[in-house]
Design a protein around this motif. Sequence first.
Motif, short mmCIF file in Angstrom:
data_model
loop_
_atom_site.label_atom_id
_atom_site.label_comp_id
_atom_site.label_asym_id
_atom_site.label_seq_id
_atom_site.Cartn_x
_atom_site.Cartn_y
_atom_site.Cartn_z
N SER A 140 0.86 -1.02 -0.02
CA SER A 140 -0.01 0.02 0.06
C SER A 140 0.96 1.22 0.12
N TYR B 35 2.13 1.72 3.74
CA TYR B 35 3.02 1.23 3.88
C TYR B 35 4.39 1.77 3.44
N THR C 49 -5.70 -9.61 0.75
CA THR C 49 -6.02 -8.33 -0.26
C THR C 49 -6.37 -7.38 1.05
N ALA C 50 -7.07 -7.82 2.08
CA ALA C 50 -7.44 -6.81 3.25
C ALA C 50 -6.28 -6.37 3.80
N ALA C 51 -5.19 -7.35 4.08
CA ALA C 51 -4.10 -7.03 4.76
C ALA C 51 -2.99 -6.04 4.12
N LEU D 295 -4.26 -3.91 1.86
CA LEU D 295 -4.86 -2.38 1.97
C LEU D 295 -4.67 -1.94 3.35
N ALA D 296 -4.53 -2.52 4.28
CA ALA D 296 -4.37 -2.21 5.67
C ALA D 296 -3.19 -1.72 6.01
N GLY D 297 -2.04 -1.92 4.91
CA GLY D 297 -0.69 -1.35 5.13
C GLY D 297 0.27 -2.47 6.01
N LEU D 298 -0.16 -3.48 6.00
CA LEU D 298 0.43 -4.40 7.06
C LEU D 298 1.78 -5.12 6.33
N GLU E 253 -4.82 2.28 -4.92
CA GLU E 253 -4.88 1.46 -3.53
C GLU E 253 -3.73 0.89 -3.13
#
Length: 303
Positions: free
Chosen positions: A168, A171, A230-232, A234-237, A255
Amino acid sequence: MDQLQSIRVFARVVEAGTFTKAAESLDLPKGTVTKLVQHLESRLKVKLLNRTTRRVTVTPDGAAYYERTARLLNDLDDVEASMTNAQAKPSGRLRVDVGTSVAQYIIIPALADFYRRYPDIQLDLGVTDRPVDLITDNVDCVIRGGELQEQSLVARRIANLPLVTVASPAYLKAHGTPTHPEQLETDHTMINYFSTRTGRMYPNEFHKDGQKLEISGRYKLSVNESNAMTAALLAGLGVAQTGSFVAMPLIERGELVRVLEEWACETIPVYVVYPPNRHLSAKVRAFVEWAAELFAKQPHMGR
């Protein structure tokens, strides 16, 4: 008793591994399945199966009989299918299993077209990244990515899925942009993917000028489901490799950001798979052909 039915039931017991699972997949009482196999053994005057409280194993005579009769059953199904498929209108209940991202981004958005073509098919769509057993779970076909482990299944390759390495913007702002895959081992945090079946981490492969690197990377999070990946991201992990058909629209919207572009990633083969001893009924054939056509149209999928 019907000899042909007894042979079919015996074959399903061999494939399923237990009388209970065979009975469930055939929608027959367990007692009926047991009697049909006993009738077959009595008629042949040989023991086909060794029974225990937990599992059924095939005797040498049973293995030889299964090998011969499985081919005959398959030929018979093919003959019947060839006589009926040309006239049959695809209809009835169809059980298909697909991965979560494939369901969300490819299959489900296109189902309106499928139903316009085949309004009489009732689709039971299993959505999971966990491999299913087509025989014991009574699944008509699956769409799977990766090299096939079950060599007995029939598979049609419908696409090649390129992977891309992404993170992201948030990140990368916080941690910088990697310029070499080995920096993922020391200076960055990876999001890894692990096998549901074995728990093994899948390595991240990088290729450039004949050089191949396998990077596991430092990680705080690993997942076993593609939408969670994908969620991880987008969360910048962290940094991760994911399917291009998922990543590219997110990259185009800003994104996600592609990194290490000069390093090629692995390409995953995609198959439609179905059991070997079931002929392609009109409804299964309709789905297989539709899926192959659908994947051929995907902008970020290779043929």
